[in-house]
Scaffold this motif. Sequence first.
Motif, mmCIF file in Angstrom:
data_model
loop_
_atom_site.group_PDB
_atom_site.id
_atom_site.type_symbol
_atom_site.label_atom_id
_atom_site.label_comp_id
_atom_site.label_asym_id
_atom_site.label_seq_id
_atom_site.Cartn_x
_atom_site.Cartn_y
_atom_site.Cartn_z
ATOM 1 N N ASP A 34 1.046 -1.440 0.113
ATOM 2 C CA ASP A 34 0.095 0.153 -0.093
ATOM 3 C C ASP A 34 0.735 0.863 0.021
ATOM 4 O O ASP A 34 0.483 2.072 -0.680
ATOM 5 C CB ASP A 34 -0.825 -0.363 0.709
ATOM 6 N N MET A 35 1.391 1.402 0.849
ATOM 7 C CA MET A 35 2.622 2.940 0.710
ATOM 8 C C MET A 35 3.596 2.738 -0.036
ATOM 9 O O MET A 35 3.296 3.591 -1.501
ATOM 10 C CB MET A 35 3.738 1.783 1.722
ATOM 11 N N VAL A 36 3.846 1.566 -0.924
ATOM 12 C CA VAL A 36 4.520 1.486 -2.689
ATOM 13 C C VAL A 36 3.825 2.026 -3.877
ATOM 14 O O VAL A 36 4.011 2.767 -4.353
ATOM 15 C CB VAL A 36 5.034 0.383 -3.022
ATOM 16 N N VAL A 37 2.834 1.373 -3.184
ATOM 17 C CA VAL A 37 1.871 1.857 -4.566
ATOM 18 C C VAL A 37 1.051 3.582 -4.385
ATOM 19 O O VAL A 37 1.346 4.129 -5.548
ATOM 20 C CB VAL A 37 0.061 1.428 -4.512
ATOM 21 N N ALA A 38 1.360 4.182 -2.902
ATOM 22 C CA ALA A 38 0.975 5.540 -3.017
ATOM 23 C C ALA A 38 1.365 6.493 -3.791
ATOM 24 O O ALA A 38 1.346 7.676 -4.436
ATOM 25 C CB ALA A 38 -0.011 5.814 -1.216
ATOM 26 N N VAL A 39 2.783 5.648 -2.723
ATOM 27 C CA VAL A 39 4.027 6.848 -3.524
ATOM 28 C C VAL A 39 4.528 6.661 -4.990
ATOM 29 O O VAL A 39 4.909 7.883 -5.730
ATOM 30 C CB VAL A 39 5.580 6.138 -2.167
ATOM 31 N N VAL A 40 4.235 5.792 -5.593
ATOM 32 C CA VAL A 40 4.773 5.954 -6.401
ATOM 33 C C VAL A 40 3.460 6.017 -7.622
ATOM 34 O O VAL A 40 3.561 7.366 -8.572
ATOM 35 C CB VAL A 40 4.583 4.372 -7.589
ATOM 36 N N GLY A 41 2.229 6.516 -6.779
ATOM 37 C CA GLY A 41 1.452 6.713 -7.765
ATOM 38 C C GLY A 41 1.770 8.844 -7.708
ATOM 39 O O GLY A 41 0.641 9.977 -8.237
ATOM 40 N N LEU A 42 1.554 9.455 -6.132
ATOM 41 C CA LEU A 42 2.061 10.830 -6.580
ATOM 42 C C LEU A 42 3.143 10.779 -7.126
ATOM 43 O O LEU A 42 3.275 12.065 -7.274
ATOM 44 C CB LEU A 42 1.981 10.908 -4.824
ATOM 45 N N SER A 43 4.286 9.946 -6.844
ATOM 46 C CA SER A 43 5.167 10.390 -7.388
ATOM 47 C C SER A 43 5.155 10.780 -8.909
ATOM 48 O O SER A 43 5.814 11.917 -9.988
ATOM 49 C CB SER A 43 6.831 9.618 -7.493
ATOM 50 N N LEU A 44 4.681 10.308 -9.558
ATOM 51 C CA LEU A 44 4.218 10.179 -11.256
ATOM 52 C C LEU A 44 3.417 11.251 -11.606
ATOM 53 O O LEU A 44 3.578 11.648 -12.514
ATOM 54 C CB LEU A 44 3.565 8.488 -12.056
ATOM 55 N N ASN A 45 2.371 11.086 -10.550
ATOM 56 C CA ASN A 45 1.576 12.207 -10.579
ATOM 57 C C ASN A 45 2.823 14.347 -10.279
ATOM 58 O O ASN A 45 2.346 14.662 -11.435
ATOM 59 C CB ASN A 45 0.299 12.700 -9.810
ATOM 60 N N GLU A 46 3.302 14.051 -9.423
ATOM 61 C CA GLU A 46 4.129 15.020 -9.129
ATOM 62 C C GLU A 46 5.061 15.224 -10.013
ATOM 63 O O GLU A 46 5.584 16.601 -10.624
ATOM 64 C CB GLU A 46 4.538 14.801 -7.908
ATOM 65 N N ALA A 47 5.778 14.224 -10.244
ATOM 66 C CA ALA A 47 6.428 14.386 -11.543
ATOM 67 C C ALA A 47 6.676 15.172 -13.086
ATOM 68 O O ALA A 47 7.204 16.532 -13.781
ATOM 69 C CB ALA A 47 7.305 13.315 -12.128
ATOM 70 N N ALA A 48 5.512 15.036 -13.357
ATOM 71 C CA ALA A 48 4.528 15.706 -14.622
ATOM 72 C C ALA A 48 4.351 17.025 -14.742
ATOM 73 O O ALA A 48 4.749 18.003 -14.999
ATOM 74 C CB ALA A 48 2.817 15.332 -15.329
ATOM 75 N N TYR A 49 3.749 17.513 -13.244
ATOM 76 C CA TYR A 49 3.786 19.118 -12.021
ATOM 77 C C TYR A 49 5.084 19.371 -12.602
ATOM 78 O O TYR A 49 5.440 20.256 -12.501
ATOM 79 C CB TYR A 49 2.544 19.119 -11.424
ATOM 80 N N ALA A 50 5.710 19.292 -12.188
ATOM 81 C CA ALA A 50 7.494 19.488 -11.520
ATOM 82 C C ALA A 50 7.964 19.292 -12.789
ATOM 83 O O ALA A 50 8.870 20.324 -12.673
ATOM 84 C CB ALA A 50 7.784 19.088 -10.299
ATOM 85 N N ALA A 51 8.116 19.292 -13.487
ATOM 86 C CA ALA A 51 8.795 19.601 -14.856
ATOM 87 C C ALA A 51 8.315 20.030 -15.252
ATOM 88 O O ALA A 51 9.289 21.322 -15.663
ATOM 89 C CB ALA A 51 8.920 18.206 -15.585
ATOM 90 N N GLU A 52 7.371 20.840 -15.643
ATOM 91 C CA GLU A 52 6.889 21.955 -15.840
ATOM 92 C C GLU A 52 7.590 23.596 -15.614
ATOM 93 O O GLU A 52 7.664 24.655 -15.860
ATOM 94 C CB GLU A 52 5.390 22.143 -16.230
ATOM 95 N N VAL A 53 7.652 23.409 -13.866
ATOM 96 C CA VAL A 53 7.352 24.281 -12.791
ATOM 97 C C VAL A 53 9.442 24.312 -13.143
ATOM 98 O O VAL A 53 10.216 25.319 -13.558
ATOM 99 C CB VAL A 53 7.526 23.775 -11.775
ATOM 100 N N VAL A 54 10.780 23.390 -13.614
ATOM 101 C CA VAL A 54 11.576 22.822 -13.341
ATOM 102 C C VAL A 54 12.048 23.984 -14.691
ATOM 103 O O VAL A 54 12.550 24.288 -14.991
ATOM 104 C CB VAL A 54 12.127 21.963 -13.666
ATOM 105 N N ARG A 55 11.243 23.331 -15.666
ATOM 106 C CA ARG A 55 11.249 23.822 -17.929
ATOM 107 C C ARG A 55 11.453 25.729 -17.309
ATOM 108 O O ARG A 55 11.764 26.217 -17.790
ATOM 109 C CB ARG A 55 10.376 23.205 -18.319
ATOM 110 N N GLY A 56 10.204 26.034 -17.117
ATOM 111 C CA GLY A 56 9.548 27.430 -16.960
ATOM 112 C C GLY A 56 10.604 28.269 -16.224
ATOM 113 O O GLY A 56 11.402 29.395 -16.420
ATOM 114 N N GLY A 57 11.577 26.989 -14.481
ATOM 115 C CA GLY A 57 12.635 28.233 -14.556
ATOM 116 C C GLY A 57 13.946 28.348 -14.795
ATOM 117 O O GLY A 57 14.274 29.117 -14.955
#
Length: 329
Positions: A168-191
């Motif tokens: 359950d912990m792995v599923v939660a972390v992987v799911g949130l990480s996959l979603n977070e990486a997509a938004y963080a990529a645009e934040v980093v690219r804009g910076g």
Amino acid sequence: MSESLGSAVPLGTAEPPPAPVAEPRPYAAQRVLPLRRPGRWIVSAVVLVLVAQVVHGLATNPFFQWDRFQYWFLRPTILDGLLITLEVTLYSAVSGLLGGILLALARLSRSPVLRAVSWVYIWLFRSVPLIVVLLFLYNFSALYRTLSLGVPFGPAFLTFDESRLATDMVVAVVGLSLNEAAYAAEVVRGGILSVDQGQHEAASALGLPKGYQFTRIVFPQALRSITPNYVNQLIGLIKGTSLVFYVSLLDLFGSVQSMGSTYPGDIVPLLLVATVWYLILTSVVSVVQFYVERYYSRGALRTLPPTPLRRLRTGLRDLRDRARKEAAL
């Protein structure tokens, strides 16, 4: 001739002495009156009255059951859920930021394959709701009972059971990480794009390696733009951890939901407990954000922004000096 000089003084008559001119008051004795703004005072008074009414309603309304709130606030069940929330947030934030940096670099690379794969990934995970990603990963074992590493369409060198790996912990972390990486990529690219092009040209003219240019010149300057935007993402991640309850992980919100089902009369104080803990977590993140922004603003600003404590001291000192001047006048 005498008619044209009707107002002239006749000959032999003494001129009257000039009128005495008052000497101007010294600047130290002159009082500067501030501009009156009655509208601002009226609006401030209305806002204070509304805030006082809200506080009074929260304190006196028995529906909130503040005694039960105090009982539940530090219960071991709530604290265990809070610890899981912190763990999921920490793991997801770190892995999501690292994944976002890699995706941003792939999006800015000259390879059309990397640019295309990065764009598709960002487009996909920004389009799919987070709850759908979590539920899909939670039921992933129904689609693939075993996972393997090997040659595509060829032999597999390593095979393992997916159900044992995906806790359950792995599923939660992987799911949130996959979603977070997509938004963080645009934040980093804009910076990265916000860094002046002359910085890239100067680093290239000095013959510095590409990795050194990014880690020591471009990325530190980009962090001034990345930090406030990514902190917003981090705050959203803290609140997004409440969805891991749907994959059987009892985080803070999951513990509140579980206790609310067991004690239906305490639903409101339990929700208030979760609300206050989320407020505390986001406030701590905001304080860290201020000091990180202040650190990376060195060299870009002539004077660093004052800390909240220093700002409070300055305000109290100005208020005291103003009171002394008013008393002296």
